[in-house]
Write an enzyme that holds these catalytic residues in place. Structure first.
Site, PDB file in Angstrom:
ATOM      1  N   HIS A 164      10.220 -52.810   8.615  1.00 43.31           N
ATOM      2  CA  HIS A 164      10.250 -52.672   7.019  1.00 43.31           C
ATOM      3  C   HIS A 164       9.258 -52.024   6.710  1.00 43.31           C
ATOM      4  O   HIS A 164       8.713 -51.199   6.262  1.00 43.31           O
ATOM      5  CB  HIS A 164      10.385 -53.689   5.928  1.00 43.31           C
ATOM      6  CG  HIS A 164      10.381 -53.919   4.386  1.00 43.31           C
ATOM      7  ND1 HIS A 164      11.521 -53.417   3.602  1.00 43.31           N
ATOM      8  CD2 HIS A 164       9.578 -53.186   3.735  1.00 43.31           C
ATOM      9  CE1 HIS A 164      10.992 -53.552   2.103  1.00 43.31           C
ATOM     10  NE2 HIS A 164       9.335 -53.575   2.464  1.00 43.31           N
ATOM     11  N   GLU A 165       7.687 -53.052   6.791  1.00 40.88           N
ATOM     12  CA  GLU A 165       6.673 -52.489   7.028  1.00 40.88           C
ATOM     13  C   GLU A 165       6.340 -51.287   7.567  1.00 40.88           C
ATOM     14  O   GLU A 165       6.164 -50.146   6.996  1.00 40.88           O
ATOM     15  CB  GLU A 165       5.825 -52.982   7.108  1.00 40.88           C
ATOM     16  CG  GLU A 165       5.687 -54.991   6.258  1.00 40.88           C
ATOM     17  CD  GLU A 165       5.202 -54.278   4.838  1.00 40.88           C
ATOM     18  OE1 GLU A 165       4.947 -52.954   4.335  1.00 40.88           O
ATOM     19  OE2 GLU A 165       6.346 -55.185   3.722  1.00 40.88           O
TER      20      GLU A 165
END
Length: 217
Positions: free
Chosen positions: A92-93
């Site tokens: 996600h990051e």
């Protein structure tokens, strides 16, 4: 402020969160996960890795480009999630870095700040500059000042509100895009769902000692 945010915002954010960089020897699993997601995403260069000594369950990415990006995770998150869940959060990051979300949101914040600054300048001009000259100005000049006053009031009232609404709407959209990218990178959407469920139920919470607009998972 824009130049500091653009060139040094990541370092300031990491320092505010009390993050320290970790080597492969200190966090081999985390490094392996990041390398896997860098390959899966096609990012090209692995971001620097930081760990925050906090029981909060959170992670964030920073950096205006992949070349200067960094990913920080809390000890609480590392202790709470299994490998698949941690991989999903890291993905996600990585997606935020891949999609240039940090740069995009920085520019959006500058836009919101510019609106507030213009409104403040217009109002100051009217009250401290144009207001005193209105007694000796012509009728056309007075009408122009009235128009400036109306514009200033409109910007003061509506500008910050509209800018904030745009920021929140765009921020949520970018978060959904990062979630979708995480599922693509990991090929395991259930892991991200499980991680988010654990994070939401974390007793220690998710808040970090960083500026609110950057404090996100």
């Amino acid at each position: 402020m824009f130049l500091v945010s653009f060139y040094s915002g990541g370092a300031v954010l990491l320092a505010a969160a009390g993050a320290h960089e970790v080597s492969r020897e200190d966090a081999p699993q985390l490094h392996n996960i990041v390398e896997e997601m860098v390959i899966a995403s096609g990012l090209g260069k692995a971001p620097k890795l930081y760990v925050i000594e906090s029981n909060a369950a959170n992670a964030f990415a920073t950096g205006r480009s992949p070349e200067v990006a960094a990913v920080a995770v809390t000890e609480g998150l590392l202790n709470m999630l299994n490998r698949d869940e941690l991989q999903a959060v890291v993905a996600h990051e990585i997606a935020h870095v891949k999609n240039r979300d940090i740069l995009f949101m920085t520019l959006l914040l500058v836009m919101a700040g510019a609106i507030a600054l213009i409104a403040d300048l217009v109002s100051r001009y009217f009250w401290y500059g144009g207001g005193r000259k209105s007694r000796s100005s012509s009728s056309n000049g007075g009408q122009a000042q009235v128009v400036l006053f109306i514009i200033g009031i409109a910007l003061l009232i509506l500008g910050p509100i509209v800018a904030r609404l745009i920021f929140f709407a765009v921020s949520r959209t970018r978060e959904y895009m990062a979630d979708a990218s995480s599922a693509i990178f990991t090929r395991n959407p259930e892991a991200l769902a499980s991680a988010l469920e654990k994070i939401a139920g974390n007793v220690a919470g998710t808040r970090l000692p960083v500026p609110r607009l950057h404090n996100r998972c």
